[in-house]
Design a protein around this motif. Structure first.
Motif, short mmCIF file in Angstrom:
data_model
loop_
_atom_site.label_atom_id
_atom_site.label_comp_id
_atom_site.label_asym_id
_atom_site.label_seq_id
_atom_site.Cartn_x
_atom_site.Cartn_y
_atom_site.Cartn_z
N VAL A 116 0.87 -1.18 0.00
CA VAL A 116 0.00 0.00 0.00
C VAL A 116 0.90 1.22 0.00
N ALA A 117 0.96 1.92 -1.13
CA ALA A 117 1.90 3.03 -1.30
C ALA A 117 1.29 4.35 -0.86
N THR A 118 2.10 5.13 -0.14
CA THR A 118 1.66 6.46 0.29
C THR A 118 2.42 7.57 -0.43
N ASN A 119 3.35 7.21 -1.31
CA ASN A 119 3.96 8.19 -2.22
C ASN A 119 4.32 7.49 -3.51
N LEU A 120 4.72 8.25 -4.51
CA LEU A 120 4.97 7.71 -5.84
C LEU A 120 6.39 8.04 -6.28
N SER A 121 7.37 7.74 -5.43
CA SER A 121 8.74 8.16 -5.70
C SER A 121 9.46 7.29 -6.71
N HIS A 122 9.06 6.01 -6.86
CA HIS A 122 9.74 5.14 -7.83
C HIS A 122 8.90 3.89 -8.11
N ASP A 123 9.37 3.03 -9.02
CA ASP A 123 8.57 1.90 -9.47
C ASP A 123 8.70 0.66 -8.59
N GLY A 124 9.21 0.81 -7.38
CA GLY A 124 9.32 -0.32 -6.46
C GLY A 124 7.99 -0.80 -5.92
N ILE A 125 6.91 -0.08 -6.19
CA ILE A 125 5.58 -0.46 -5.69
C ILE A 125 5.26 -1.90 -6.06
N CYS A 126 5.55 -2.26 -7.30
CA CYS A 126 5.15 -3.57 -7.81
C CYS A 126 6.34 -4.41 -8.27
N SER A 127 7.53 -3.91 -8.15
CA SER A 127 8.69 -4.60 -8.73
C SER A 127 9.08 -5.83 -7.92
N PRO A 128 9.77 -6.79 -8.57
CA PRO A 128 10.26 -7.97 -7.87
C PRO A 128 11.65 -7.73 -7.28
N VAL A 129 11.89 -6.50 -6.86
CA VAL A 129 13.21 -6.11 -6.34
C VAL A 129 13.00 -5.30 -5.06
N ALA A 130 13.85 -5.55 -4.07
CA ALA A 130 13.88 -4.74 -2.86
C ALA A 130 15.23 -4.07 -2.76
N SER A 131 15.24 -2.75 -2.71
CA SER A 131 16.48 -1.98 -2.58
C SER A 131 16.69 -1.67 -1.11
N LEU A 132 17.74 -2.25 -0.55
CA LEU A 132 17.98 -2.14 0.89
C LEU A 132 19.41 -1.70 1.17
N VAL A 133 19.57 -0.98 2.26
CA VAL A 133 20.88 -0.49 2.66
C VAL A 133 21.58 -1.54 3.53
N HIS A 134 22.88 -1.74 3.26
CA HIS A 134 23.68 -2.63 4.09
C HIS A 134 25.05 -2.00 4.30
N ASP A 135 25.93 -2.72 4.97
CA ASP A 135 27.24 -2.15 5.31
C ASP A 135 28.02 -1.70 4.09
N GLY A 136 27.83 -2.39 2.98
CA GLY A 136 28.58 -2.06 1.77
C GLY A 136 27.93 -0.99 0.91
N GLY A 137 26.81 -0.45 1.37
CA GLY A 137 26.11 0.57 0.58
C GLY A 137 24.65 0.20 0.40
N LYS A 138 24.18 0.19 -0.84
CA LYS A 138 22.79 -0.14 -1.14
C LYS A 138 22.77 -1.25 -2.18
#
Length: 352
Positions: A116-138
């Motif tokens: 359930v999206a509350t903003n429209l900043s990028h296409d991750g709403i429906c994508s099969p990808v999760a962009s997450l931050v870790h020690d090495g960056g993103k």
């Protein structure tokens, strides 16, 4: 006779409207996602209290779990909580960080996820990808597509303007990504999925052709649908290829070298325009730049506070952010001096 067609994955339910969050209960029951009511709701730190008040009447005893940030650690912790709770499904409500964190956590717990999206900043709403931050960056992590998708326009209207406008840049960058995919096909024989290309291009052209205000429900509905369509194109392609090319390589390089400079969609838009300049496609460059300016998005590195040397450094690093991906950047293989010359020429060309 055999059915000469393929089955395309799609969400069970997709809805873009005002007041969507308050109707979550009926959606989950009607879609048979969670019939017993054993549902977890993941919310971000910013709007968690407001969202909790709104979903409680329709979801009853649903457990509300807080997502502190968009990190791998946060997703792993949420996944552990979901496993312990024996939930039927989890609903991720919020912006990109919350939804991506919930997508990854749901995959770890082995349960379906509703976005359930509350903003429209990028296409991750429906994508099969999760962009997450870790020690090495993103990093980008493969996950199942959300089982159902809702966009609440009341929350979108209340979101910071930059987050709403950045979705335009992300969708428009599809056009550059598609050209890079076609370049990979002609130069290296990389297979192309025509259906994925068609969906990604349709989403981008729909945004490019809009002349109404971004503040209108009409535009926001169209933008939301375009972002969802972009996500579905990635599901069909089995990768981010139809929506991520040299434009996103530049984006990831800027994020790596100069974190916090700008958001995802704004960087994608700049990257797309610059890649069209590299292709010497004046007609398409003008279209992309006009669209970005119409919606008050940055067009050059100077608009986001980077110097020519800094942007040059990012363009040089860009190919290393996606090893094996062939784009206009890998094709031209420009030297540092050549990149700097193109960067300066780009600013002159677009009047920045």
């Amino acid at each position: 006779m055999p059915i000469l067609a393929r089955m395309l994955p799609a969400p069970l339910h997709m809805e873009v409207r005002r007041g969507a969050i308050a109707q979550l209960g009926p959606l989950l029951a009607d879609s048979r996602v969670a019939t017993s009511g054993r549902v977890a709701v993941a919310v971000g730190a910013g709007q968690g209290d407001r969202i909790t008040e709104m979903v409680t009447p329709s979801l009853g005893e649903a457990q509300v779990l807080r997502v502190p940030d968009g990190s791998v650690d946060a997703a792993i912790s949420l996944g552990a909580d979901l496993r312990k709770g024996a939930y039927e499904a989890v609903v991720g409500i919020g912006g990109g960080k919350t939804i991506d964190c919930t997508k990854y956590a749901a995959s770890l717990a082995g349960i379906p996820m509703v976005a359930v999206a509350t903003n429209l900043s990028h296409d991750g709403i429906c994508s099969p990808v999760a962009s997450l931050v870790h020690d090495g960056g993103k990093g980008s992590f493969g996950v199942p597509m959300p089982l159902a998708i809702m966009v609440d326009l009341d929350f979108v209207h209340d979101a910071p303007a930059a987050l709403v406008r950045s979705g335009v840049g992300d969708v428009v960058s599809n056009l550059s990504a598609i050209e890079d995919w076609q370049l990979g096909n002609s130069e290296r024989g990389e297979p192309i999925d025509g259906v994925a290309v068609s969906m990604a291009r349709t989403a981008a052209e729909a945004v490019m052709g809009q002349k109404v205000s971004i503040e209108s429900d009409h535009f926001l509905t169209m933008l939301a649908e375009a972002l969802i369509l972009s996500g579905m194109s990635m599901v069909i392609a089995g990768s981010s290829r139809p929506t991520s090319g040299g434009d996103h390589e530049i984006l990831h390089a800027v994020d790596q070298l100069f974190p916090g400079t700008s958001n995802h969609g704004e960087l994608a838009g700049i990257g797309a325009a610059f890649c069209y300049f590299l292709r010497e496609d004046e007609a398409r460059l003008t279209q992309v730049v006009d669209c970005l300016r119409q919606h008050r998005l940055p067009v050059t590195h100077t608009d986001i506070g980077l110097t020519a040397d800094q942007f040059t450094e990012a363009v040089l690093l860009a190919p290393a952010t996606r090893p094996g991906r062939y784009t206009i950047l890998e094709h031209l293989r420009l030297s540092e001096a050549e990149v700097r010359d193109r960067v300066e020429g780009y600013v002159d060309a677009v009047g920045g």
